[in-house]
Write an enzyme that holds these catalytic residues in place. Sequence first.
Site, short mmCIF file in Angstrom:
data_model
loop_
_atom_site.label_atom_id
_atom_site.label_comp_id
_atom_site.label_asym_id
_atom_site.label_seq_id
_atom_site.Cartn_x
_atom_site.Cartn_y
_atom_site.Cartn_z
N THR A 132 13.48 5.05 10.87
CA THR A 132 14.41 3.96 11.18
C THR A 132 13.92 2.68 10.53
O THR A 132 12.75 2.33 10.63
CB THR A 132 14.53 3.78 12.71
N GLY B 265 5.75 -8.10 1.03
CA GLY B 265 6.39 -9.24 1.68
C GLY B 265 5.45 -10.38 2.01
O GLY B 265 5.77 -11.56 1.80
N HIS B 266 4.27 -10.04 2.53
CA HIS B 266 3.41 -11.12 3.06
C HIS B 266 2.69 -11.89 1.98
O HIS B 266 1.91 -12.81 2.28
CB HIS B 266 2.41 -10.57 4.09
N THR C 144 0.85 -1.20 0.00
CA THR C 144 0.00 0.00 0.00
C THR C 144 0.88 1.24 0.00
O THR C 144 0.67 2.19 -0.78
CB THR C 144 -0.92 0.00 1.24
N CYS D 256 -9.28 -7.80 1.05
CA CYS D 256 -9.15 -6.45 1.57
C CYS D 256 -10.05 -5.44 0.88
O CYS D 256 -9.86 -4.26 1.03
CB CYS D 256 -7.68 -6.01 1.49
N ASN E 219 -5.26 -9.69 -8.19
CA ASN E 219 -5.37 -10.47 -6.96
C ASN E 219 -6.56 -11.41 -6.94
O ASN E 219 -6.54 -12.43 -6.27
CB ASN E 219 -5.43 -9.53 -5.75
N GLN F 174 1.11 -9.35 -6.22
CA GLN F 174 0.66 -10.74 -6.31
C GLN F 174 1.60 -11.62 -7.12
O GLN F 174 1.43 -12.84 -7.14
CB GLN F 174 -0.74 -10.80 -6.93
#
Length: 385
Positions: free
Chosen positions: A238, A200-201, A73, A325, A151, A179
């Site tokens: 950071t 990443g997920h 996002t 989502c 997706n 995706q």
Amino acid sequence: MNKPVYLDYNATTPIAPEVLAAMRPFLEEDFGNPSSSHVYGLRAREAVALARLQVAELMGAHPEEICFTGGATEANNLAIQGAARALPSRRHLVTSAIEHPSVLAPIRALEAQGWDVTIVSVDAYGRVPIAAAARAMREDTALVSIMHANNETGTVQPICEIAAAAHARGALMHTDAAQSAGKVALDVRALGVDFLTLAGHKFYAPKGIGALYRAAAAPPLVPILFGAGQEAGMRPGTENVPAIVALGRAAQLAQQGLGTFPVHLATLRDHLYHILKSQIPGLCLNGHPTERLPNTLNVSFPRIDATTLLATVASEVAASVGSACHGDALEGSTTLNAMGLARERVAGALRFSVGRYLDKAQIDYAARALVSAPCVTVVAASINR
Ligand code: PLP
């Protein structure tokens, strides 16, 4: 099996054990801040540099072209808002009707601030026609943003051709490949894109980490966050070192598995499809038959409300109606509606997305549950009669 078979890998994946092992020291003893000059900082800095290289290698980029973000996002927002503001004399944006909200919403936000927007329709397979995309582009188009793979249906877009058309107009090209990573090969040079988003997920790293590729030749993006100078000033704050390390290791695993994972995924996906297709008369495939992610199967069950079917098999199968989502449960999937599918077909659509840790026995188990669900058997009997 006491948990339902997880067939929702497009919503999210579990963290791979190798990824967890790689990130763990950076949650424990190697906790340094990469900006610190002492040895703790050095360890963290080196780990971030390695991850940047691993992510770059997954897509054929240089490490300096990778910017870590807090997910897809954020990467989409940075690419879209950052590129639009980087070319202030161009006030037009092009996207497609099937983009994820993290692309559509920032584009709509720019529209509200005075940019012109053209939304390109898709065909019945959910593909953006190259000619329609090219026609939508103008002399003042700043950015074209078209997703790499959808997706919900897994349909893969002709990004290379659309990017060439965008560049011919002097526009920049972004693709949301959230995706695609780990499922198909990605090569930013072959695609010809200026910006590419990763999450990443979706490929066995944790949630809340992603990356944006920015071609070295592209203009510098105007940041959406302001702070210290991390990530070359494009994404201050950071660094989330454990998650970055995880993303790097996940990218390395995806790269190493390109010869095997897609075949495994397609075998399981097609096995599921063949069982459903042979047992359920009138079942139809949504999305492109061949230009599709190897793990994604979107099918419509005839005369069935998909939400009811999912609830019926909830203890055996975890899949999804539309995507996880989108808040579009009432109108049905935005993507399937954009493809012009009939209302009944949209209402009966389920998305199954398979992943690395599934086997054939689990697919058989899930298929049996779906085929023998009471609402499915009743409809099948009436169609066969
Ligand atoms: N883009 C696509 C195509 C997605 O499928 C998703 C998540 O489902 C995203 C972007 C957003 O990812 P995240 O919620 O991790 O920021």
